[in-house]
Design an enzyme around this catalytic site. Structure first.
Site, PDB file in Angstrom:
ATOM      1  N   CYS A  84       1.198  -0.907   0.108  1.00 19.99           N
ATOM      2  CA  CYS A  84      -0.226  -0.093   0.196  1.00 19.99           C
ATOM      3  C   CYS A  84       0.833   1.213  -0.110  1.00 19.99           C
ATOM      4  O   CYS A  84       1.124   1.680  -1.198  1.00 19.99           O
ATOM      5  CB  CYS A  84      -1.083  -0.457   1.604  1.00 19.99           C
ATOM      6  SG  CYS A  84      -2.447  -1.809   1.017  1.00 19.99           S
ATOM      7  N   HIS A 139      -2.922   6.370   3.796  1.00 21.79           N
ATOM      8  CA  HIS A 139      -1.850   5.123   4.101  1.00 21.79           C
ATOM      9  C   HIS A 139      -0.676   6.297   3.852  1.00 21.79           C
ATOM     10  O   HIS A 139       1.009   5.573   3.412  1.00 21.79           O
ATOM     11  CB  HIS A 139      -2.060   4.746   4.001  1.00 21.79           C
ATOM     12  CG  HIS A 139      -1.571   3.263   4.651  1.00 21.79           C
ATOM     13  ND1 HIS A 139      -1.652   1.411   3.877  1.00 21.79           N
ATOM     14  CD2 HIS A 139      -0.617   3.106   5.567  1.00 21.79           C
ATOM     15  CE1 HIS A 139      -1.215   1.601   5.097  1.00 21.79           C
ATOM     16  NE2 HIS A 139      -0.252   1.705   5.847  1.00 21.79           N
TER      17      HIS A 139
END
Length: 525
Positions: A84, A139
């Protein structure tokens, strides 16, 4: 510190009633030629085979398939990393993790994020007069100046990390399953293996936590509504806009309810795939209604499916990574096998991007940054080098010329974080390190270092099952070119103005709307 406090105060003021009261949609600055609006939609852990236009066995992406028929589909498009945070950092900077400093994921307790000396796509476009919004999974750091509002985005609505990185009251489906948040203070849920802490998952609007724990079952619709409202308001402002949507889907189906009709034919993952497809369809419909002629919509994914989640993970299509599966372990997310980084990708812009075209150009998530900057008439940030390239000629159907060489970094499998351990050269692919990722059966492939790399011809072996014979002339010729390309890029990185992310952890930075409650709960049970 005074400046930061003032900006936090202004951006974090409570919302009362209507939408975007702190986003300045007014026109300012010099008059210039029309700049395109940009909508980037990034799916989470979506397999190449999860797109019906890619893989006939998939029947659940009618909106995305329609977009493919009305735009361009890229079949050799790759995430910049196989997990991610590194992939998202590369999307927003056009630089590999060894340059931008983000080589692995940030945690709930992470103090840092994408280094502040790295310039984001949103920062460049805002300087060019764009109004900018980010909706969904970020993120790239949530503490202090790493928050999206300080990285070029005028508006933010979303979860600052993955939707499994905290407890909720209705945790949905995971493997292994994770318990719900404790319903009252003083209780502990014993999260167990592969589940995060008892701190509830937060939902932010700008700097305010507006739900904790967030209700995941309604999150997709909230994302769609915010995106649609932003497009509506921005399109009437006279200013170009950037909308970046980081979907919570696919990951694992934490937001779906059990399928009621024909459960044997309707898996939980498929139900989640349909929900994601509907969300994307709503965003595209709004673009079509208010900004069709001057908006580039780019859909893709951050990395491949999470194989260790078994039936709750997506499809790699034909990219099975058979050499690795025969050794044990996973050839998907975290790895440099095709299933880890080859992702669905679509571009849609009526009148500019030709309809119903399939591109075989070798492209990367890294290319979005320089391409969008070129389309906006802006300049790349100075004093640094970029791994992406402007591929607007490919977008507009004037070329099939993509990259000759791509480098795939380790993203949590065997080897060092961020190390360029696999090299793509035209239709060849060379592996220097393999193994290290967990499969559905619990096996982890042994870490193997290949002094003489495994080299596959992807035209003959898309399943990456049979490498070239090391004594063959074909192998020797490819090896020579790969060796030179890898040495050149490593020297280029060494000479570059590179950054280093702060991966320090401190529990005090965990997002918490109620520090007097064990789970930071603000929502009633």
């Amino acid at each position: 510190m005074g400046w930061l406090f003032l900006k936090v105060l202004l951006v974090g003021m409570a919302f009362s009633g209507f939408f975007y009261p702190l986003v300045d949609f007014s026109i300012s600055g010099k008059t210039r030629a029309p700049q395109p609006n940009i909508v980037i939609i990034l799916a989470d852990d979506m397999g190449w085979g999860d797109l019906g236009a890619n893989w006939a066995e998939t029947k659940d992406t009618t909106n995305l398939d329609k977009m493919a028929s009305e735009g361009m589909r890229f079949v050799d498009f790759h995430a910049a990393a196989s997990t991610c945070s590194p992939s998202r950092a590369s999307l927003l900077t056009g630089r590999l993790g060894l340059r931008n400093g983000v080589t692995h994921n940030f945690a709930v307790t992470s103090v840092g994020g994408l280094p502040v000396n790295e310039t984001t796509l949103a920062e460049v476009l805002r300087q060019e007069g764009y109004v900018t919004a980010m909706i969904g999974k970020w993120h790239l750091g949530h503490h202090g100046s790493y928050h999206p509002n300080f990285r070029g985005f005028d508006y933010y609505f979303g979860i600052p990390y993955s939707n499994d990185m905290g407890c909720t009251d209705a945790p949905g489906y995971n493997y292994p399953p994770c318990p719900a948040c404790p319903q009252r203070d003083g209780l502990w849920r014993n999260p167990g293996r592969d589940c995060y802490t008892d701190v509830a998952l937060p939902l932010y609007e700008n700097l305010n936590i507006v739900e904790q724990p967030v209700n995941l079952s309604g999150l997709a619709q909230k994302y769609a509504e915010r995106a649609v409202e932003f497009i509506e308001q921005a399109s009437t402002s006279g200013r170009p806009f950037l909308l970046y949507v980081g979907l919570a889907h696919m990951h694992v189906p934490l937001s779906v309810t059990p399928p009621l009709a024909h459960p044997q034919r309707q898996s939980l993952y498929r139900a989640s795939l349909r929900e994601m497809d509907s969300l994307v369809g709503q965003i595209k419909d709004k673009v079509d209604h208010v900004a069709r002629e001057n908006t580039l919509l780019w859909f893709t994914g951050d990395n491949g499916p999470w194989a260790q989640k078994c039936e709750l993970a997506g499809s790699v299509g034909p990219f099975f990574g058979l050499w690795q599966t025969h050794q044990g372990g996973s050839p998907t997310k975290q790895t440099t096998w095709e299933g880890g980084h080859r992702v669905p990708a679509l571009a849609y812009w009526p009148g500019r991007v030709p309809a119903n075209v399939t591109s075989t150009a070798l492209l990367s998530l890294l290319d979005i940054f320089p391409t969008v900057i070129a389309l906006a008439g802006a300049s790349l940030p100075p004093n640094r080098k970029f791994d992406g390239r402007d591929v607007s000629e490919v977008l507009f159907g004037k070329s099939q010329m993509g990259h000759r060489v791509l480098f795939h970094p380790n993203s949590g499998a065997a080897g060092e974080y961020g190390a360029l351990q696999t090299v793509r050269l035209n239709h060849y692919k060379a592996f220097y390190i393999t193994g290290g990722a967990k499969a559905c059966d619990g096996s982890v492939g042994p870490e193997q270092h290949h002094v003489a790399p495994l080299i596959f011809n992807l035209e003959d072996a898309a399943d990456e099952g049979m490498p070239l014979q090391k004594g063959s002339p074909e192998y020797q010729e490819v090896l020579q070119q790969v060796t030179r390309a890898l040495a050149d890029v490593l020297q280029d990185i060494a000479d570059d103005n590179s950054s280093r992310a702060d991966y320090t952890q401190d529990p005090s930075v965990i997002p918490c709307c109620n520090p007097y409650q064990t789970t930071c709960r603000c929502q009633p049970v």
